[in-house]
Design a protein around this motif. Structure first.
Motif, PDB file in Angstrom:
ATOM      1  N   THR A  21      24.999  10.828  89.999  1.00 40.80           N
ATOM      2  CA  THR A  21      24.786  11.336  91.343  1.00 40.80           C
ATOM      3  C   THR A  21      25.969  12.206  91.714  1.00 40.80           C
ATOM      4  OG1 THR A  21      24.531  10.769  93.678  1.00 40.80           O
ATOM      5  CG2 THR A  21      25.788   9.225  92.336  1.00 40.80           C
ATOM      6  N   GLU A  22      25.668  13.414  92.142  1.00 40.34           N
ATOM      7  CA  GLU A  22      26.721  14.380  92.444  1.00 40.34           C
ATOM      8  C   GLU A  22      27.641  14.498  91.221  1.00 40.34           C
ATOM      9  OE1 GLU A  22      28.244  12.444  95.895  1.00 40.34           O
ATOM     10  OE2 GLU A  22      26.511  12.991  97.118  1.00 40.34           O
ATOM     11  N   ASP A  23      28.916  14.167  91.370  1.00 40.37           N
ATOM     12  CA  ASP A  23      29.824  14.272  90.230  1.00 40.37           C
ATOM     13  C   ASP A  23      30.207  12.908  89.692  1.00 40.37           C
ATOM     14  OD1 ASP A  23      31.262  13.457  92.403  1.00 40.37           O
ATOM     15  OD2 ASP A  23      33.039  14.670  91.941  1.00 40.37           O
ATOM     16  N   LYS A  24      29.418  11.877  89.980  1.00 35.01           N
ATOM     17  CA  LYS A  24      29.759  10.518  89.589  1.00 35.01           C
ATOM     18  C   LYS A  24      28.818   9.970  88.521  1.00 35.01           C
ATOM     19  CE  LYS A  24      31.686   9.356  94.131  1.00 35.01           C
ATOM     20  NZ  LYS A  24      31.539   8.503  95.334  1.00 35.01           N
ATOM     21  N   GLU A  25      29.382   9.123  87.649  1.00 26.66           N
ATOM     22  CA  GLU A  25      28.610   8.412  86.634  1.00 26.66           C
ATOM     23  C   GLU A  25      28.520   6.958  87.083  1.00 26.66           C
ATOM     24  OE1 GLU A  25      28.580   7.767  81.754  1.00 26.66           O
ATOM     25  OE2 GLU A  25      30.361   8.554  82.762  1.00 26.66           O
ATOM     26  N   ILE A  40      23.137   0.816  95.418  1.00 30.24           N
ATOM     27  CA  ILE A  40      24.355   0.917  96.227  1.00 30.24           C
ATOM     28  C   ILE A  40      25.479   1.324  95.287  1.00 30.24           C
ATOM     29  CG2 ILE A  40      26.041  -0.325  97.640  1.00 30.24           C
ATOM     30  CD1 ILE A  40      23.785  -2.234  98.447  1.00 30.24           C
ATOM     31  N   VAL A  41      26.085   2.455  95.540  1.00 33.77           N
ATOM     32  CA  VAL A  41      27.156   2.951  94.686  1.00 33.77           C
ATOM     33  C   VAL A  41      28.474   2.301  95.092  1.00 33.77           C
ATOM     34  CG1 VAL A  41      28.447   4.974  93.902  1.00 33.77           C
ATOM     35  CG2 VAL A  41      25.974   5.133  94.292  1.00 33.77           C
ATOM     36  N   GLY A  42      29.146   1.694  94.102  1.00 32.78           N
ATOM     37  CA  GLY A  42      30.409   1.022  94.372  1.00 32.78           C
ATOM     38  C   GLY A  42      31.598   1.959  94.240  1.00 32.78           C
ATOM     39  N   LYS A  43      32.782   1.361  94.287  1.00 30.59           N
ATOM     40  CA  LYS A  43      34.010   2.130  94.197  1.00 30.59           C
ATOM     41  C   LYS A  43      34.285   2.538  92.749  1.00 30.59           C
ATOM     42  CE  LYS A  43      36.164  -0.117  98.188  1.00 30.59           C
ATOM     43  NZ  LYS A  43      37.323  -0.917  98.662  1.00 30.59           N
ATOM     44  N   PRO A  44      35.091   3.586  92.557  1.00 29.95           N
ATOM     45  CA  PRO A  44      35.475   3.980  91.190  1.00 29.95           C
ATOM     46  C   PRO A  44      36.200   2.845  90.470  1.00 29.95           C
ATOM     47  CG  PRO A  44      36.027   5.706  92.761  1.00 29.95           C
ATOM     48  CD  PRO A  44      35.626   4.503  93.572  1.00 29.95           C
ATOM     49  N   PHE A  45      36.060   2.792  89.136  1.00 28.20           N
ATOM     50  CA  PHE A  45      36.744   1.768  88.354  1.00 28.20           C
ATOM     51  C   PHE A  45      38.262   1.921  88.437  1.00 28.20           C
ATOM     52  CE2 PHE A  45      32.655   1.782  85.796  1.00 28.20           C
ATOM     53  CZ  PHE A  45      32.217   0.579  86.325  1.00 28.20           C
ATOM     54  N   ALA A  46      38.717   3.149  88.613  1.00 28.83           N
ATOM     55  CA  ALA A  46      40.148   3.411  88.749  1.00 28.83           C
ATOM     56  C   ALA A  46      40.325   4.579  89.708  1.00 28.83           C
ATOM     57  CB  ALA A  46      40.764   3.731  87.393  1.00 28.83           C
ATOM     58  N   GLY A  48      40.730   7.907  91.277  1.00 29.43           N
ATOM     59  CA  GLY A  48      40.471   9.247  90.772  1.00 29.43           C
ATOM     60  C   GLY A  48      39.384   9.331  89.725  1.00 29.43           C
ATOM     61  N   SER A  49      38.843   8.181  89.278  1.00 30.88           N
ATOM     62  CA  SER A  49      37.802   8.181  88.252  1.00 30.88           C
ATOM     63  C   SER A  49      36.453   8.554  88.847  1.00 30.88           C
ATOM     64  CB  SER A  49      37.713   6.794  87.608  1.00 30.88           C
ATOM     65  OG  SER A  49      36.610   6.729  86.718  1.00 30.88           O
ATOM     66  N   LYS A  50      35.637   9.216  88.046  1.00 31.83           N
ATOM     67  CA  LYS A  50      34.274   9.540  88.460  1.00 31.83           C
ATOM     68  C   LYS A  50      33.281   8.464  88.034  1.00 31.83           C
ATOM     69  CE  LYS A  50      35.080  14.534  88.374  1.00 31.83           C
ATOM     70  NZ  LYS A  50      34.633  15.846  87.836  1.00 31.83           N
ATOM     71  N   ARG A  51      33.792   7.423  87.379  1.00 34.06           N
ATOM     72  CA  ARG A  51      32.937   6.327  86.936  1.00 34.06           C
ATOM     73  C   ARG A  51      32.953   5.205  87.968  1.00 34.06           C
ATOM     74  NH1 ARG A  51      33.955   5.652  80.421  1.00 34.06           N
ATOM     75  NH2 ARG A  51      33.323   7.771  79.837  1.00 34.06           N
ATOM     76  N   CYS A  52      31.762   4.793  88.374  1.00 31.18           N
ATOM     77  CA  CYS A  52      31.647   3.786  89.436  1.00 31.18           C
ATOM     78  C   CYS A  52      30.634   2.719  89.042  1.00 31.18           C
ATOM     79  CB  CYS A  52      31.187   4.427  90.749  1.00 31.18           C
ATOM     80  SG  CYS A  52      32.193   5.803  91.318  1.00 31.18           S
ATOM     81  N   SER A  53      30.824   1.537  89.555  1.00 32.14           N
ATOM     82  CA  SER A  53      29.800   0.505  89.397  1.00 32.14           C
ATOM     83  C   SER A  53      28.687   0.762  90.400  1.00 32.14           C
ATOM     84  CB  SER A  53      30.409  -0.882  89.637  1.00 32.14           C
ATOM     85  OG  SER A  53      30.877  -0.982  90.972  1.00 32.14           O
ATOM     86  N   GLY A  54      27.525   0.208  90.109  1.00 36.39           N
ATOM     87  CA  GLY A  54      26.398   0.323  91.022  1.00 36.39           C
ATOM     88  C   GLY A  54      25.618  -0.970  91.075  1.00 36.39           C
TER      89      GLY A  54
END
Length: 444
Positions: A21-25, A40-46, A48-54
């Motif tokens: 979604t957008e620029d996030k994985e 529900i998109v969660g916070k980035p793993f770190a 500045g990261s574009k990787r997020c839990s969902g």
């Protein structure tokens, strides 16, 4: 909280669905390719990261091959990732992963289809159980995904039933004696883990502790081993801080140091630390195809690289004048020599050495076949370059347990004049994302 409607594009090696979604994985548990989900998109793993839990709120459409998992611990236990997907779909997914890895090497060869014959559900004949102190009692089970948090389990549906029955009795005994599990945070506690093996003919148990066991404890453990028909009961002391699973040297409590296992008509002595594939059905399929590719030449030499306890060396022995097996683990080489004697095979020799040091000296015109089943890291560039020096009509059967290693090693071999003739995936661990890949190569 705001939600988003996403389509799952693929799954990763942890079995998590990936959506964008957008620029996030977005990483999604229990999601399969093609499924449309409200998330529900969660916070980035770190930071500045574009990787997020969902978190999946609702499935709007589901994969046609989705099925109900047969294990009540699926989703929490980290042992399986794909029980919610049909076996047919799992094999297609693994084949596509192999194709993608080959394409990255510039290879467009279509891998062979997986063998889809129906096999017993029980296919994992080695296990490690972990322990944790909970409310003053020791509990046993497996680690949860991505953690060292314990999930208490009474049994695993993919393992022989005696594994779980023995662990239940063993845990009860530990609690009766008021023993404590090792705590990684405090560094205190006696019981770390237990490894069990089933060789078909015999059974083996290895108990890992942080200190020596008393004679009274050993006597009681012997009685438990006899109750569960365990032929080889061992323990080792690992007092290192942290989460290292096993130690170096095991001590025999009862029976022999090894168990006997049978594979393809051959007998093998298997010690606690020895490498032996956990799934005998897939192993036999893998080894028979690899050996068949090497052919037969009674005047030539064949090499078995990373030979372990000599399994494939002994399978090859009737096809060639001489087999030379190389393995860095000295205990494995000792076992390989004993296994050759056990089966009355005298045209094999085994060398305990780092492959990078010994392989160049073994490359000569007498070598007409090479078979290799290296560790997850693969053969490595230096060993591939050594194999590139082989000339004439030579066959190479190379097993990869990691597609990352395949992508690293194959280009080196292809540049060295090897040609890929066939590729076959083998489903060593059904219901996981793991795949064994057999690559058959030749030189003229």
């Amino acid at each position: 909280m705001d939600t988003k409607i996403l389509t799952v594009r693929s799954i990763n090696d942890k079995g998590e669905g990936l959506a964008f979604t957008e620029d996030k994985e977005i990483f999604l548990s229990d999601a399969l390719p093609g499924e449309k989900v409200e998330v529900i998109v969660g916070k980035p793993f770190a930071a500045g990261s574009k990787r997020c839990s969902g978190e999946i709120v609702k499935f709007l459409s589901k994969n046609a091959d989705r099925q109900d998992p047969f294990c009540p611990y699926f989703g929490a236990c980290g042992g399986c990732q794909l029980q919610h997907w049909s076996l047919k779909a799992q094999l297609h997914y693994k084949k596509e992963n192999i194709k993608t890895a080959l394409k990255s090497c510039g290879v467009t060869l279509e891998p062979e289809n997986f063998v889809e014959e129906k096999r017993p559900q029980i296919c994992r004949f080695k296990t490690i159980r972990y322990f944790k102190n909970v409310d003053g009692k020791i509990k046993a089970g497996f680690y949860k995904k991505r953690s060292h948090d314990l999930i208490e389990t009474d049994k695993c549906a993919l393992e022989p039933l005696w594994f779980s029955e023995f662990i239940q009795d063993l845990t009860g005994f530990f609690n009766l004696k008021d023993l404590k599990a090792y705590d990684e945070n405090t560094g205190k506690g006696l019981i770390r883990n237990v490894m069990l093996r089933d060789g078909g003919l015999q059974r083996l148990a290895l108990i890992c502790t942080t200190d020596l066991l008393s004679d009274d404890l050993k006597d009681a453990l012997i009685n438990l081993a006899k109750k569960h028909q365990i032929n080889s009961l061992n323990y080792l002391v690992n007092d290192a801080k942290g989460n290292r699973i096993l130690g170096d040297k095991s001590l025999v409590i009862y029976g022999n140091e090894y168990m006997l296992a049978k594979l393809g008509g051959l007998l093998f002595e298997v010690r606690p630390h020895a490498f032996l594939q956990v799934n005998p059905y897939a192993t036999l399929e893998l080894y028979q195809k690899a050996v068949s590719w090497c052919g037969e030449n009674k005047s030539a030499v064949a090499l078995d690289l990373c030979c372990g306890v000599g399994t494939m060396s002994l399978f090859l022995a009737s096809h060639f004048k001489q087999i030379i097996g190389i393995e860095i683990v000295e205990d494995a080489i000792s076992a390989a020599k004993e296994n050759a004697d056990l089966n009355g095979i005298n045209n094999v020799s085994f060398i305990a050495s780092d492959l990078k040091k010994i392989l160049p000296s073994l490359i000569n015109e007498n070598v007409k076949a090479v078979i290799a089943d290296p560790a997850r890291a693969g053969l490595g560039e230096a060993n591939c370059r050594a194999l590139n020096r082989l000339k004439g009509d030579v066959k190479l059967a190379l097993i990869f347990c990691s597609l990352t290693a395949l992508k690293r090693d194959l280009p080196v071999l292809l540049k060295g004049g090897w040609k890929i003739n066939n590729v076959q995936g083998v489903d060593m661990f059904p219901h996981s994302t793991h795949v064994e890949t057999l690559v058959l190569l030749s030189k003229k």
